[in-house]
Structure formats: C-alpha cells, structure tokens
Design a protein around this motif. Structure first.
Motif, PDB file in Angstrom:
ATOM      1  N   LEU A 184      43.970   2.389  46.671  1.00 12.45           N
ATOM      2  CA  LEU A 184      42.693   2.269  47.375  1.00 12.45           C
ATOM      3  C   LEU A 184      41.672   3.270  46.843  1.00 12.45           C
ATOM      4  N   GLN A 185      42.120   4.492  46.582  1.00 11.33           N
ATOM      5  CA  GLN A 185      41.218   5.504  46.033  1.00 11.33           C
ATOM      6  C   GLN A 185      40.736   5.110  44.638  1.00 11.33           C
ATOM      7  N   LEU A 186      41.647   4.600  43.819  1.00  9.39           N
ATOM      8  CA  LEU A 186      41.290   4.208  42.462  1.00  9.39           C
ATOM      9  C   LEU A 186      40.304   3.041  42.462  1.00  9.39           C
ATOM     10  N   SER A 187      40.531   2.063  43.337  1.00 11.34           N
ATOM     11  CA  SER A 187      39.629   0.909  43.390  1.00 11.34           C
ATOM     12  C   SER A 187      38.225   1.332  43.812  1.00 11.34           C
ATOM     13  N   SER A 188      38.120   2.279  44.751  1.00 11.80           N
ATOM     14  CA  SER A 188      36.800   2.759  45.172  1.00 11.80           C
ATOM     15  C   SER A 188      36.083   3.463  44.024  1.00 11.80           C
ATOM     16  N   LEU A 189      36.818   4.279  43.289  1.00 17.31           N
ATOM     17  CA  LEU A 189      36.227   4.981  42.140  1.00 17.31           C
ATOM     18  C   LEU A 189      35.633   3.971  41.145  1.00 17.31           C
ATOM     19  N   VAL A 190      36.395   2.936  40.824  1.00 17.37           N
ATOM     20  CA  VAL A 190      35.943   1.932  39.847  1.00 17.37           C
ATOM     21  C   VAL A 190      34.708   1.197  40.364  1.00 17.37           C
ATOM     22  N   ILE A 191      34.709   0.824  41.640  1.00  9.47           N
ATOM     23  CA  ILE A 191      33.586   0.073  42.210  1.00  9.47           C
ATOM     24  C   ILE A 191      32.324   0.923  42.257  1.00  9.47           C
ATOM     25  N   GLU A 192      32.448   2.204  42.582  1.00  6.64           N
ATOM     26  CA  GLU A 192      31.271   3.080  42.625  1.00  6.64           C
ATOM     27  C   GLU A 192      30.640   3.232  41.247  1.00  6.64           C
ATOM     28  N   VAL A 193      31.462   3.373  40.230  1.00  7.99           N
ATOM     29  CA  VAL A 193      30.929   3.475  38.864  1.00  7.99           C
ATOM     30  C   VAL A 193      30.261   2.159  38.463  1.00  7.99           C
ATOM     31  N   PHE A 194      30.891   1.044  38.807  1.00  5.40           N
ATOM     32  CA  PHE A 194      30.320  -0.271  38.472  1.00  5.40           C
ATOM     33  C   PHE A 194      28.956  -0.466  39.130  1.00  5.40           C
TER      34      PHE A 194
ATOM     35  N   MET B  51      29.935  -3.295  52.729  1.00  6.90           N
ATOM     36  CA  MET B  51      30.953  -4.251  53.172  1.00  6.90           C
ATOM     37  C   MET B  51      32.330  -3.866  52.616  1.00  6.90           C
ATOM     38  N   TYR B  52      32.364  -3.482  51.339  1.00  4.09           N
ATOM     39  CA  TYR B  52      33.626  -3.063  50.737  1.00  4.09           C
ATOM     40  C   TYR B  52      34.198  -1.832  51.438  1.00  4.09           C
ATOM     41  N   VAL B  53      33.329  -0.859  51.739  1.00  2.00           N
ATOM     42  CA  VAL B  53      33.783   0.367  52.403  1.00  2.00           C
ATOM     43  C   VAL B  53      34.394   0.035  53.764  1.00  2.00           C
TER      44      VAL B  53
END
Length: 390
Positions: free
Chosen positions: A61-71, A92-94
């Motif tokens: 979950l932490q890794l997916s958030s990191l990737v989405i924020e950069v995107f 919505m994702y958060v």
C-alpha cells in the motif's frame, strides 16, 4: 508518517471543492464513489488480511501510494490532465487505500500485542494514528503557502518512501493458517462471517457509528466551516488539528489507565461524541465549534479504543480481518446511503440541518446498541465458523 504525507494535498483539494456549489456535489460524489469501491472490495480485503502477512500488505500500500503521487506530479507538471481531475482522483484513491491500510494495521496490532494489553496497545495506537492529523494539517499551512500543492506531492512521495523503509524493520510472527490460505477454507469470506455471527457483527457495527459520522462529517464539516462560519484553509487545518490533539490525549489517558470493561467504556465515550454532534449545529463562532470538536476528539477515539480492544479479546487472529471487514462493509453501506442523501441536498439544505440529522441518527444507533448488547454472546467467535451440516 505515511498518512501525514498526503494531508496537505487533501486539505487543498477539500477547500477547492467546498468553495463552490458544483464542487460540493463533486466532493460528495467522490466520497460516494470511494465507498462504492470499498464495498465491492471489502470481502476480498478481509480475506487478504487474514491470508497474507499484514506487514507485506502495508508495504504494498505504501509503495502504490508513492508511485501514484509521482505519476500525478508528472501529469500535473506537463499539464496533461486538468489539475482538478488529478486532485479529485487522488482524493478518491486516498479514501480507498487508507481504509484498507487501517484495517491491515488493526490486524497487525493484534498480532504484535500481548493478550492482556489490548486496551493499552490500542491507546498507544490511537496516539500514533492521530499524529498525522496534527502533523499533516500543521505542515499543510506552510507547505501550501510556500511550495504550493503540486510540489507538496513530491514531499508526500518522499515521506512515503521513508515509511516504506521503516516498516521493513518491524517483526511480525503472524503466519496465515493453511485453511485460510487454501481455497477450501470453511471460513472462506466476509459473508460467511456475517451469516455465522449476525448479532455480534451488528453490535460492533452500531458501536462504529461515531466513526461513521466522523467520516460523513468530512463532507458536512468543511461546508459548515466555509459556508456558515466563513472560514478558510487555515480553519480547516485547525479543525483537523484540534480533533487529533484531543484524540491523542484520549489515547494517552487510556494507555496509562486502561479500562477493564471495554463495553461500558465504549458506551460512555459514544455518549460524549453524541453530545458534541447534537450541540455542534448551534455553534455561531469558530471558537465554539472547536470546543465541540474536542468532544468528537474524545468521544470517537475513546469508543474506537474500547471497541477494538473488545474485538481483539473475543475474535481470533485468523478471523480478525474478515470480522472487521464485515463491520466495515455495513459501515460503508451506511456511509454511502447517508452521503447520497446529503450530496443531493447539500446546496438546498443548510449544513446546520445536516448536522442535526447526523445527531438524530447517532442517537438512534446508540439506543439500538444498548438494547442489542443484552442478547449478544461473543464466545462462539472463538470456535470459528461452524462447519455446515451434511
């Protein structure tokens, strides 16, 4: 740290949406969309939490958030997509990911806590869980002022990467039982838990109403602050910080003076929350609102600590994810139903009336829980779901 990282962008997005009639509708629709996704995923989430190591889920979950924020930062920087669409999608994702995150963290807490220290562990967890709501809003004011919302996404990604590193140092001794991992599990899913223990699930669901109303308040309270009290971004941040500060103090108090009767404690704190939600519509100044917000900061966390400790004491570790998901599924259905009505009425009805309605619903839930608890026995949960009779 992980939860704190995204709060400046969340507050900026909430302020934008709360500042216009169309934005209020979009805000409500986003919350409803997040809940609809959660309701659909809830059975799978419950099973996954019981079938996989909890620390592994948290890291993903932490890794997916990191990737989405950069995107999102890159897409916003290149003007590839309108910023309001990017920010709305991020909000919505958060909402979805944090619900999953907190369920996994609750199950992890049961795994690493001693049987006799559930109340103390939940009290300490409440402190660490509320720190983001103090640090994040406090960070939001200077970050949004000096860096702006777009750059704050990079700050979010940086903090998420640090939290991803830190969680790897946590030791967890939970090994999912084969009967949970396998396809022939007699306790296969969340629906099975609801069918086997309907009264137990409904009781904990009713005791979850302070949290349900706090989540509904995420729509109503910003509108109340902006429209009725004429507040701005700083006031929204102060509201979050005030709630979190009292929640952390409640967690500290309960970790030092753990209660022995979790059920009685849950009803006491539920009543404190109810007092706050009934009086809040009559607040004419922001200072009065903050005093009543403090009752929410005491009542909801106190109820949650007592309720979660009660569940940990009676629900086996290998069943925790699915039992909690059963409660969450009912809670999310309730939230989306209330939000559907409130979103339709948000520009037609005063937020004062919406807050009054929330108070009436909360009072009804407390009364039903008081009636139901007399006939509920939690002991059958220790034996798991009974095998079907052939």
């Amino acid at each position: 740290m992980f939860i704190s990282s995204s709060i400046p962008v969340e507050i900026y997005t909430i302020f934008l949406l709360s500042s216009s009639d169309g934005g209020k509708i979009i805000f409500g629709l986003l919350m409803m969309g997040s809940l609809a996704i959660l309701i659909g995923l809830q059975p799978a989430i419950g099973r996954m939490i019981d079938a996989v190591k909890r620390r592994t889920l948290i890291r993903w979950l932490q890794l997916s958030s990191l990737v989405i924020e950069v995107f999102i930062f890159i897409a916003w920087y290149l003007n590839a997509v309108p910023s309001i669409i990017l920010l709305s999608g991020f909000l919505m994702y958060v909402d979805v990911s944090e619900a999953f995150y907190f369920n996994a963290m609750s199950a992890l807490l049961q795994t690493i806590s001693g049987t006799g220290s559930y109340v103390r562990s939940n009290g300490l967890s409440e402190i660490s869980g509320q720190l983001p709501s103090m640090i994040g809003p406090a960070m939001a004011i200077p970050v949004l002022h000096f860096l702006g919302p777009r750059i704050s996404l990079l700050l979010s990604a940086s903090l998420a990467s640090v939290s991803l590193l830190l969680i790897s140092f946590l030791n967890e001794d939970y090994i999912p039982p084969r009967r949970v991992r396998g396809r022939n599990d007699k306790m296969a899913g969340t629906i099975s838990v609801i069918m086997a223990f309907p009264k137990q699930v409904v009781l904990i669901y009713l005791l979850n109403f302070p949290f349900i109303m706090v989540m509904v308040g995420n729509l109503v309270k910003p509108v109340f602050i902006v429209s009725v009290l004429h507040g701005g971004v700083a006031d929204l941040s102060l509201s979050e910080m005030g709630y979190a500060a009292f929640a952390a103090m409640t967690g500290l108090f309960m970790s030092i003076f753990p209660v022995k009767n979790e059920m009685a404690s849950a009803f006491l704190f539920f009543s404190i929350y109810l007092a706050g939600i009934i009086l809040m519509p009559f607040a004419s100044e922001f200072a009065i609102y903050m005093i009543l917000q403090s009752l929410h900061g005491i009542g909801n966390p106190g109820t949650r600590i007592s309720r979660n400790s009660f569940v940990m004491r009676h629900v086996p570790r290998e069943l925790h994810g699915r039992f909690s998901s059963s409660v969450s599924m009912f809670s999310n259905i309730t939230r989306i139903s209330i939000l559907a009505v409130f979103t339709a009425e948000i520009n037609l009805v005063s937020p004062v009336d919406l807050l009054l309605t929330m108070g009436i619903i909360t009072a009804a839930a407390l009364l039903m829980a008081a009636v139901l608890k007399r006939s509920v026995d939690m002991r059958p949960l220790s034996s798991g779901i009974p095998l079907p009779v052939k």
